[in-house]
Design a protein around this motif. Structure first.
Motif, PDB file in Angstrom:
ATOM      1  N   VAL A  86       0.839  -1.189   0.000  1.00 50.75           N
ATOM      2  CA  VAL A  86       0.000   0.000   0.000  1.00 50.75           C
ATOM      3  C   VAL A  86       0.882   1.250   0.000  1.00 50.75           C
ATOM      4  CG1 VAL A  86      -1.743   1.291   1.297  1.00 50.75           C
ATOM      5  CG2 VAL A  86      -1.858  -1.206   1.178  1.00 50.75           C
ATOM      6  N   ASN A  87       0.518   2.212  -0.827  1.00 49.07           N
ATOM      7  CA  ASN A  87       1.292   3.445  -0.969  1.00 49.07           C
ATOM      8  C   ASN A  87       0.899   4.428   0.129  1.00 49.07           C
ATOM      9  OD1 ASN A  87       2.733   5.660  -1.779  1.00 49.07           O
ATOM     10  ND2 ASN A  87       1.942   5.716  -3.865  1.00 49.07           N
ATOM     11  N   LEU A  88       1.767   4.600   1.121  1.00 48.67           N
ATOM     12  CA  LEU A  88       1.518   5.521   2.228  1.00 48.67           C
ATOM     13  C   LEU A  88       2.358   6.784   2.124  1.00 48.67           C
ATOM     14  CD1 LEU A  88       1.367   2.948   5.185  1.00 48.67           C
ATOM     15  CD2 LEU A  88      -0.527   3.900   3.854  1.00 48.67           C
ATOM     16  N   PRO A  94      -3.372   5.556  -1.770  1.00 49.29           N
ATOM     17  CA  PRO A  94      -2.951   4.265  -1.200  1.00 49.29           C
ATOM     18  C   PRO A  94      -3.109   3.099  -2.165  1.00 49.29           C
ATOM     19  CG  PRO A  94      -4.258   5.511   0.383  1.00 49.29           C
ATOM     20  CD  PRO A  94      -4.350   6.248  -0.923  1.00 49.29           C
ATOM     21  N   GLU A  95      -4.136   3.161  -3.031  1.00 46.19           N
ATOM     22  CA  GLU A  95      -4.356   2.043  -3.959  1.00 46.19           C
ATOM     23  C   GLU A  95      -3.338   2.020  -5.089  1.00 46.19           C
ATOM     24  OE1 GLU A  95      -6.822   5.472  -5.509  1.00 46.19           O
ATOM     25  OE2 GLU A  95      -6.296   4.609  -3.574  1.00 46.19           O
ATOM     26  N   ARG A 150      -0.478  -3.985   6.495  1.00 52.04           N
ATOM     27  CA  ARG A 150      -0.883  -2.652   6.041  1.00 52.04           C
ATOM     28  C   ARG A 150      -2.079  -2.736   5.087  1.00 52.04           C
ATOM     29  NH1 ARG A 150       3.991  -1.622   7.973  1.00 52.04           N
ATOM     30  NH2 ARG A 150       4.245   0.438   8.923  1.00 52.04           N
ATOM     31  N   PHE A 154      -5.604  -0.819   5.732  1.00 48.81           N
ATOM     32  CA  PHE A 154      -6.224   0.013   4.709  1.00 48.81           C
ATOM     33  C   PHE A 154      -7.631  -0.476   4.380  1.00 48.81           C
ATOM     34  CE2 PHE A 154      -6.778   1.124   0.126  1.00 48.81           C
ATOM     35  CZ  PHE A 154      -6.925   2.480   0.321  1.00 48.81           C
TER      36      PHE A 154
END
Length: 321
Positions: A86-88, A94-95, A150, A154
């Motif tokens: 997940v892109n934090l 995030p997707e 994570r 999410f």
């Protein structure tokens, strides 16, 4: 951190957690301990190092690939993994999942990425603080666990967001709801695009034999795999609930439109005979009844009111009101 490596850490041996310089990496030997090298694959110096590292073509191609699909490939010396997290990162969706590629041997681990991945950062910080010796299998398990956890967090946030949207659909209908629900559905579609192949990658890693994993590692991996399966099931449930919520929203909006059109139709039905009568008596020709009578206009207005009352009574009896 140096120009070539984001991280260059010893995971075992007497100097656990030590960060090596480029010169020390060049002088490293397997007896010095398990070495983890993490590089940003777009950096020219890092690309050159990987190409000159002596790895097979398939490993170098995967480590340097711009776009990778989650997968696991066993080799004679180790294991090659391409995973997504997940892109934090700030100002990111995030997707829009971040790819990490890992080539793991018994005495060396090489990983690459372009964007920062919080799971990798957490693991590097834990190793730098010297929190226990970690072998290759444990490293892979740690990465997989963090990536999956994570995703769980999410998905939990998506469920809370959907709960709020469902409540708002019931209590208030506005134009922004359609956009928010559509965005939520888009997020679930994008997430599932990467989670499904990652589940297959974990399954392959679990069922194919590898010298890196013992029975305890496989039990741990099975738990991670089961967690990811539950994540995908929850994601499918969110997608289905979002579809139902969107259908409910569209139904409510259609009902509102129908109610307004129905109201306008009733008004038209009421004024249609009134318009006919006023138009008929308003023609500018002779012979109009009551033209010479003073009370004719009042009588005509009373007749119109009586006609409206009769129409409303009929509408009520026909259950149109």
């Amino acid at each position: 951190m140096n120009n070539s490596f984001i991280y260059s850490l010893l995971l075992t041996g007497p100097n656990v957690g030590q960060s090596l310089s480029e010169e020390q990496v060049a002088q490293w030997r397997p007896q010095d301990g398990l070495l983890w090298l993490h590089l940003r694959y777009r950096e020219p110096k890092a690309r050159k190092w990987i190409l000159n590292s002596g790895l097979a073509r398939v490993e170098t191609d995967t480590l340097l690939a711009t776009d990778t699909r989650p997968r696991v490939v066993n080799s004679s010396k180790g294991m090659l993994l391409a995973l997504r997290g997940v892109n934090l990162n700030p100002n990111s969706d995030p997707e829009d999942m971040v790819a990490v590629r890992i080539y793991a041997e018994e005495d060396k681990i090489i990983s690459t990425c372009e964007r920062q991945l919080q799971s990798v950062i957490d693991l590097a910080e834990s190793i730098s603080q010297g929190k226990g010796t970690i072998d290759t299998a444990a490293f892979i398990m740690a990465i997989c666990e963090r990536l999956t956890q994570r995703k769980v967090e999410f998905i939990g946030k998506l469920e809370e967001q959907l709960d709020e949207l469902e409540e708002r659909v019931v209590t208030q209908v506005n134009k922004s709801l359609r956009t928010e629900i559509a965005e939520l559905r888009r997020q679930t579609v994008v997430l599932r695009r990467y989670l499904a192949p990652q589940r297959e990658a974990f399954s392959r890693m679990l069922h194919e034999s590898s010298e890196l994993f013992d029975d305890n590692d496989k039990l741990r991996l099975r738990e991670i795999h089961e967690t990811l399966i539950r994540v995908i099931e929850d994601l499918d449930a969110i997608r289905d609930r979002a579809s139902v919520t969107q259908e409910e929203l569209q139904s409510q909006q259609s009902e509102q439109v129908n109610q307004r059109l129905y109201f306008l139709s009733l008004i038209s039905a009421v004024f249609l005979p009134l318009g006919f009568l006023t138009g008929l008596l308003g023609v500018n020709i002779g012979g109009i009844p009551g033209a010479e009578t003073n009370w004719a206009f009042a009588a005509f207005c009373g007749g119109l009111i009586a006609l409206i009352a009769l129409q409303m009574y009929l509408f009520y009896r026909l259950k149109w009101l």
